[in-house]
Design a protein around this motif. Sequence first.
Motif, PDB file in Angstrom:
ATOM      1  N   PHE A  20      18.771   6.076 -51.872  1.00  0.00           N
ATOM      2  CA  PHE A  20      19.242   6.351 -53.234  1.00  0.00           C
ATOM      3  C   PHE A  20      19.126   5.105 -54.096  1.00  0.00           C
ATOM      4  O   PHE A  20      18.624   5.156 -55.230  1.00  0.00           O
TER       5      PHE A  20
ATOM      6  N   ARG B 274      24.465  12.358 -54.204  1.00  0.00           N
ATOM      7  CA  ARG B 274      25.045  11.095 -53.756  1.00  0.00           C
ATOM      8  C   ARG B 274      26.542  11.241 -53.511  1.00  0.00           C
ATOM      9  O   ARG B 274      27.085  10.646 -52.569  1.00  0.00           O
TER      10      ARG B 274
ATOM     11  N   LEU C  73      15.649  12.299 -51.745  1.00  0.00           N
ATOM     12  CA  LEU C  73      16.533  11.160 -51.488  1.00  0.00           C
ATOM     13  C   LEU C  73      17.317  11.339 -50.188  1.00  0.00           C
ATOM     14  O   LEU C  73      17.310  10.441 -49.340  1.00  0.00           O
TER      15      LEU C  73
ATOM     16  N   THR D  10      13.895  10.395 -60.216  1.00  0.00           N
ATOM     17  CA  THR D  10      14.441  11.095 -61.380  1.00  0.00           C
ATOM     18  C   THR D  10      13.408  11.154 -62.502  1.00  0.00           C
ATOM     19  O   THR D  10      13.218  12.198 -63.138  1.00  0.00           O
TER      20      THR D  10
ATOM     21  N   VAL E 190      21.044  14.063 -58.903  1.00  0.00           N
ATOM     22  CA  VAL E 190      21.148  12.854 -58.085  1.00  0.00           C
ATOM     23  C   VAL E 190      22.610  12.515 -57.840  1.00  0.00           C
ATOM     24  O   VAL E 190      23.023  12.193 -56.719  1.00  0.00           O
TER      25      VAL E 190
ATOM     26  N   ASP F 218      19.348  13.428 -63.344  1.00  0.00           N
ATOM     27  CA  ASP F 218      20.338  12.429 -62.951  1.00  0.00           C
ATOM     28  C   ASP F 218      21.651  13.066 -62.513  1.00  0.00           C
ATOM     29  O   ASP F 218      22.379  12.509 -61.681  1.00  0.00           O
TER      30      ASP F 218
ATOM     31  N   ALA G 263      16.098   6.292 -56.490  1.00  0.00           N
ATOM     32  CA  ALA G 263      16.662   7.325 -57.372  1.00  0.00           C
ATOM     33  C   ALA G 263      16.059   7.292 -58.772  1.00  0.00           C
ATOM     34  O   ALA G 263      15.699   8.332 -59.337  1.00  0.00           O
TER      35      ALA G 263
ATOM     36  N   VAL H   6      13.767  14.690 -56.464  1.00  0.00           N
ATOM     37  CA  VAL H   6      15.137  14.195 -56.328  1.00  0.00           C
ATOM     38  C   VAL H   6      15.727  14.546 -54.963  1.00  0.00           C
ATOM     39  O   VAL H   6      16.402  13.725 -54.333  1.00  0.00           O
TER      40      VAL H   6
END
Length: 244
Positions: free
Chosen positions: A207, A79, A134, A215, A75, A72, A211, A131
């Motif tokens: 995303f 992002r 994305l 993840t 991610v 995470d 996501a 991941v």
Amino acid sequence: MTLIGRTRTRGIETLSLDSPERRNALSASLARELADALTECGKDADVRAVVLTHTGNTFCAGADLRDPPPPDALVAVLRQIVELPKPVVARVTGHVRAGGLGLLAACDMTVGSTSATFAFTEVRIGVAPAVISLPLLPRTDPRALARYYLTGERFDATEAARAGLLTAAGEDVDDVLEPILDGLRRAAPEALAETKRLLTARVLETFDRDAADLTALSARLFGSAQAREGMTAFLERRDPAWVV
């Protein structure tokens, strides 16, 4: 020890991944420092754009197998690059592997030297490029991704540009970068932010939609017996048991 170098020239903030002894692998600490630096750049009205580059001969070797960031957290930093209200341009003069390619895909533009090499090595250690898909899947050629995701083959800057991983490539990366940075310096800040928002809308939809699932997939694969064998083989510099 600081893992992110920072310099500024005429409104362009350069962030350098600065852990060359670990091949700039994405450790929890490096990911955290990169996120902090990006946050500061996003809030600073004097920063027109960000260049993301590296020290040493490797841009990023992917996740640090000894101290990987939680999925995470990866991610979140990907992002953050996509959502940053300033253009982010990658400058690559070395090798890029696995998670490092996710950083490239998150950037708005990517410039590489002809000496750079690229590879999605995840399948060779028993995991998947989950991941990092994305930003990659919406921005790159699906046929090229199919080949390089599934085989882990190494490819060059020309092929990376053809596949959409690089915006441009050249022998002297700074010569290629110069007109791009000049254009960004000439652009109005609010116009840049809104134009970037237009360009990243589809990436952010990915995303939002995927996501959580990716993840969870990443966490499951990294915790598997197959991944343990793959990572052990990598660290011991031998073939994993499944090689035929």
